[in-house]
Scaffold this motif. Structure first.
Motif: not given
Length: 314
Positions: A220-232, A238-243
């Motif tokens: 967004r304009n000058t704002t940046n956001r990134a996410e790295l995620n992995v889910s099992l 059932l699922w478990f995840g970390i971001t």
């Protein structure tokens, strides 16, 4: 296919005017309709998705957000139809309500590749009363209030556009939110355009375990956001995840990195999930930097099933 990927790249580079506005959610992959209308009808069943988020728990007037997505797929017209409602309360007298109807056309490019193109349209309502923003200790700050203007209560038309490619083991999406906005008309009540893209893969570790890494990026304009995620995922039950959400905008003197943990269960078309987010670095020392999300999802099965390709978690 070359023309298709060329179009996606063009969409990526054309979205260059943005403003901080849209809700940031940690369990977004289960229902992407509110960030990408092409995900409308991403399951053959009628899908109802509800998510609530509470940020900075323990602080007075802390931000609260919510999303309600409804979607259905119609095989006869190869289309998904739905609606999305999002609510964002940033604190004292600063609230946004976004209501949109969504449509997506689904096209099988081959037996294992589905292309969907979606458009959503509706209204964006914003309320802001700066007179209610006061200092906790006016004498210390030498100011009585933070009243920078008159009370605002405005309604604006709003539109989003997106594209998604889905395969049994891979999913890629790109979208532009708030299409009607531009650099000239962005105000306190009217957000600028926002660009989102995401990619998610699926690896079968064994008969019962699946691993799904993902990467998300928002600009967004000058704002940046990134996410790295992995889910099992275990046995589709059932699922478990970390971001991990790195700080791409802060100065060296102030770090706002985030770490999120989530878990959930799925049983007979019903999903329930919970996530807990922790602030890392300086942001954790500056305030009670934590957030909780509760997700509820329910699918109503239909007698007739479509022939579209689906990703594991759609």
């Amino acid at each position: 296919m070359k023309k298709l990927f060329g179009f996606l790249i063009l969409l990526f580079v054309s979205a260059n005017v943005f403003a901080q506005r849209d809700i940031m959610l940690s369990q977004q992959f289960f229902s992407r309709l509110n960030i990408n209308p092409s995900a409308t009808g991403n399951t053959d069943d009628v899908d109802i998705f509800l998510l609530g988020r509470w940020q900075w728990i323990g602080l007075e007037n802390s931000p609260k957000s919510g999303v309600l997505n409804l979607t259905n797929y119609f095989e006869s017209i190869r289309s998904g139809i739905g609606m999305t409602v999002s609510y964002d309360d940033l604190g004292v007298a600063n609230r946004t309500l976004n209501v949109k109807a969504a449509y997506a056309y689904h096209l099988n490019l081959n037996e294992s590749l589905l292309l969907s193109m979606g458009l959503s349209a509706g209204i964006l309502y914003h309320y802001f009363d700066p007179a209610q923003h006061i200092w906790m200790d006016p004498d210390e700050m030498n100011q009585e209030t933070l009243n920078y203007g008159e009370k605002l209560s405005e309604v604006h038309p709003d539109m989003d556009f997106g594209v998604e490619l889905a395969m049994p083991k891979l999913m890629f999406g790109v979208s532009v939110s708030h299409l009607l906005s531009n650099e000239e008309n962005v105000t306190t009540s009217l957000p600028g355009r926002q660009f989102n893209w995401y990619i998610r893969a699926l690896f079968n570790l064994s008969e019962k375990f699946d691993l799904a890494p993902a990467l998300c990026y928002t600009h967004r304009n000058t704002t940046n956001r990134a996410e790295l995620n992995v889910s099992l995922f275990y046995n589709r039950f059932l699922w478990f995840g970390i971001t991990y959400r790195p700080d791409l905008n802060g100065e060296d003197s102030f770090s706002s990195n985030m770490l999120n943990f989530n878990a959930g269960v799925e049983l007979k078309k019903f999903r329930i999930g919970y996530s807990f987010e922790l602030g890392l670095g300086d942001v954790a020392d500056a305030l009670s930097s934590n957030a909780s999300e509760i997700m509820l999802s329910f699918r109503i099965p239909k007698k007739s099933k479509g022939s579209q390709v689906r990703f594991l978690e759609d």
